[in-house]
Design an enzyme around this catalytic site. Structure first.
Site, PDB file in Angstrom:
ATOM      1  N   ASP A  51     -17.500 -13.088   5.046  1.00 53.51           N
ATOM      2  CA  ASP A  51     -17.608 -14.529   5.277  1.00 53.51           C
ATOM      3  C   ASP A  51     -17.021 -15.219   4.050  1.00 53.51           C
ATOM      4  O   ASP A  51     -17.683 -15.348   3.008  1.00 53.51           O
ATOM      5  CB  ASP A  51     -19.089 -14.905   5.482  1.00 53.51           C
ATOM      6  CG  ASP A  51     -19.266 -16.415   5.668  1.00 53.51           C
ATOM      7  OD1 ASP A  51     -18.309 -17.162   5.384  1.00 53.51           O
ATOM      8  OD2 ASP A  51     -20.364 -16.827   6.080  1.00 53.51           O
ATOM      9  N   PHE A  76     -25.822 -17.127   3.927  1.00 51.74           N
ATOM     10  CA  PHE A  76     -25.768 -18.341   4.743  1.00 51.74           C
ATOM     11  C   PHE A  76     -24.517 -18.271   5.608  1.00 51.74           C
ATOM     12  O   PHE A  76     -23.409 -18.129   5.101  1.00 51.74           O
ATOM     13  CB  PHE A  76     -25.748 -19.615   3.890  1.00 51.74           C
ATOM     14  CG  PHE A  76     -25.869 -20.849   4.729  1.00 51.74           C
ATOM     15  CD1 PHE A  76     -27.109 -21.285   5.184  1.00 51.74           C
ATOM     16  CD2 PHE A  76     -24.748 -21.560   5.120  1.00 51.74           C
ATOM     17  CE1 PHE A  76     -27.225 -22.416   5.988  1.00 51.74           C
ATOM     18  CE2 PHE A  76     -24.852 -22.693   5.927  1.00 51.74           C
ATOM     19  CZ  PHE A  76     -26.103 -23.116   6.361  1.00 51.74           C
ATOM     20  N   LYS A 119     -14.581 -24.619   5.565  1.00 52.01           N
ATOM     21  CA  LYS A 119     -14.661 -25.501   4.394  1.00 52.01           C
ATOM     22  C   LYS A 119     -13.301 -25.935   3.864  1.00 52.01           C
ATOM     23  O   LYS A 119     -12.656 -26.793   4.446  1.00 52.01           O
ATOM     24  CB  LYS A 119     -15.502 -24.828   3.291  1.00 52.01           C
ATOM     25  CG  LYS A 119     -16.994 -24.819   3.626  1.00 52.01           C
ATOM     26  CD  LYS A 119     -17.820 -24.478   2.430  1.00 52.01           C
ATOM     27  CE  LYS A 119     -19.299 -24.404   2.714  1.00 52.01           C
ATOM     28  NZ  LYS A 119     -19.973 -25.699   2.778  1.00 52.01           N
TER      29      LYS A 119
END
Ligand code: PLP
Length: 394
Positions: free
Chosen positions: A221, A136, A250
């Site tokens: 990532d 993702f 995040k």
């Protein structure tokens, strides 16, 4: 009469996410309260964002002071919060340079542009990026194409070209997919949204070795795994590899919106005019991110994630021995999935909401647990007790 906020949402907000029927009004540490003042233990942490919990003073004081000083100027000028944050990130990582954007997806857009330009210059116009199934990487058009989940792609075809997908945790698949068009490999150290998939211990180091041999970039990532969640500041430290570049987001801002990509000097091929952002690196988000990062490092919060993760994992394994519909428990640090032999996540979530425990349904048959890294063992035990009473009703 109190306002029916869920009705207000239904009337005015685009329906793109299935929300839990809870309107959160405030938070403190591992707990949040809804508009009716019901208390919840938050095992979702804003989707792995609030690593220091809600409203941690290390973050809120930075935000408050910065809000009174300077909120935003443009990148036409230098600002102190941006430079302080750049310095601490470079000093505490193996990367040499950073660029700030506003989200995880935006960070990945930037790092993919860097990889494309690197391929253009160093590999005769190579532009393809190999990513994994079940990955993702975000919701922008390019990141929908990068994400290896057809579910998120179907409605948005034709997809942006240039992304090749291979099974995760399979080095040979990457070797087979590499061609003279390949510019980079992009992987999550542990797949988060794809179901919390932990690779074999040598997977990333073998991929890195292959990339080095081929002269292609090895990019991680770290949007979900970075800033301590797995038990080290960055996921790459756990797997003992040095990436050429990473994406962050995040938890970087401790709740304030910010993303970043970082690279080694050797592959920093971007030049003035290649990339930019109006809000990227703005003073308010950078101050929050600096306060959060400084605290995480100074107080060895990643070690705490490891310690609390072990306690949580042990408690979950105890539950597994009592409830035979739990088919798997996997994860690292405080990023853990509990998988069931049936599609019962929605039922578990609505029951745990009533018990005052917030969870995330990462798959119809799996929940994801990602509490603040500052969680106490007492809070873990409270959460486990809630889970046990929910599981008894399934
Ligand atoms: N990369 C990973 C690994 C993620 O988990 C996410 C979000 O869940 C993203 C990228 C996208 O981040 P954002 O939602 O901030 O764009």
């Amino acid at each position: 009469m109190s306002v029916n906020w869920i009705k207000v949402e239904k009337k005015n907000y685009m329906f793109t996410v299935r929300r839990q029927p809870i309107v959160i009004a405030r938070g403190d540490g591992t707990r949040v309260w809804d508009v009716d003042d019901k208390e919840y233990l938050d095992f979702t942490a804003g989707w792995a964002v609030n690593n220091l919990g809600h409203c941690h003073p290390a973050i809120t004081e930075e935000i408050t002071n910065q809000a009174k000083t300077l909120v935003q100027t443009s990148n036409q000028f230098y600002t102190l919060p941006q430079l302080r944050l750049a310095e601490i990130l470079v000093e505490s990582s193996v990367l040499d340079k950073v660029f700030f954007g506003n989200s995880g997806a935006e960070a990945l857009e930037g790092v993919c542009k860097l990889a494309k330009k690197y391929g253009k210059i160093n590999r005769d116009g190579a532009y393809e990026i190999i990513t994994a199934f079940n990955s993702f990487h975000g919701r922008t058009q390019a990141m929908v194409a990068a994400t290896g989940q057809p579910l998120y792609q179907e409605s948005f075809k034709p997809l942006i070209p240039g992304f090749v997908h291979v099974p995760y945790n399979d080095v040979d698949a990457i070797i087979d997919a590499t061609s003279d068009k390949t510019a980079a490999v992009l992987l999550e150290p542990v797949q988060g949204e794809g179901g919390v998939n932990v690779p074999h211990g040598t997977y990333l180091s073998r991929v890195k070795e292959w990339c080095e041999k081929q002269g292609i970039l090895f990019i991680l990532d770290e949007v979900q795994t970075g800033m301590g969640r797995l038990g080290e500041l960055f996921g790459y430290q756990i797997f003992d590899v040095e990436p050429d570049a990473i994406a962050l987001g995040k938890a970087l801002g401790g709740g304030a919106p910010i993303g970043a990509f970082m690279s080694k000097d050797e592959c920093m091929v971007l030049e003035p005019g290649d990339h930019g952002s109006t809000f990227g690196g703005n003073a308010l988000s950078c101050a929050a991110a600096f306060g959060s990062t400084r605290y995480i490092i100074d107080n060895n919060i990643p070690a705490r994630a490891k310690e609390m993760g072990a306690i949580l994992m042990e408690g979950l394994n105890n539950l597994r021995s009592k409830f035979n519909f739990i088919s798997d428990i996997r994860g690292m640090g405080l990023l853990i999935a509990v998988e069931f032999d049936n599609e019962i996540s929605a039922d578990i979530l609505s029951k745990s909401n009533k018990e005052g425990l917030l969870l995330n349904a990462v798959k119809p048959n799996a929940i994801r647990i990602m509490p603040p890294l500052t969680i106490s063992s007492l809070e873990i035990n409270q959460g486990l007790e809630c889970l046990e009473s929910v599981f008894k009703t399934v």
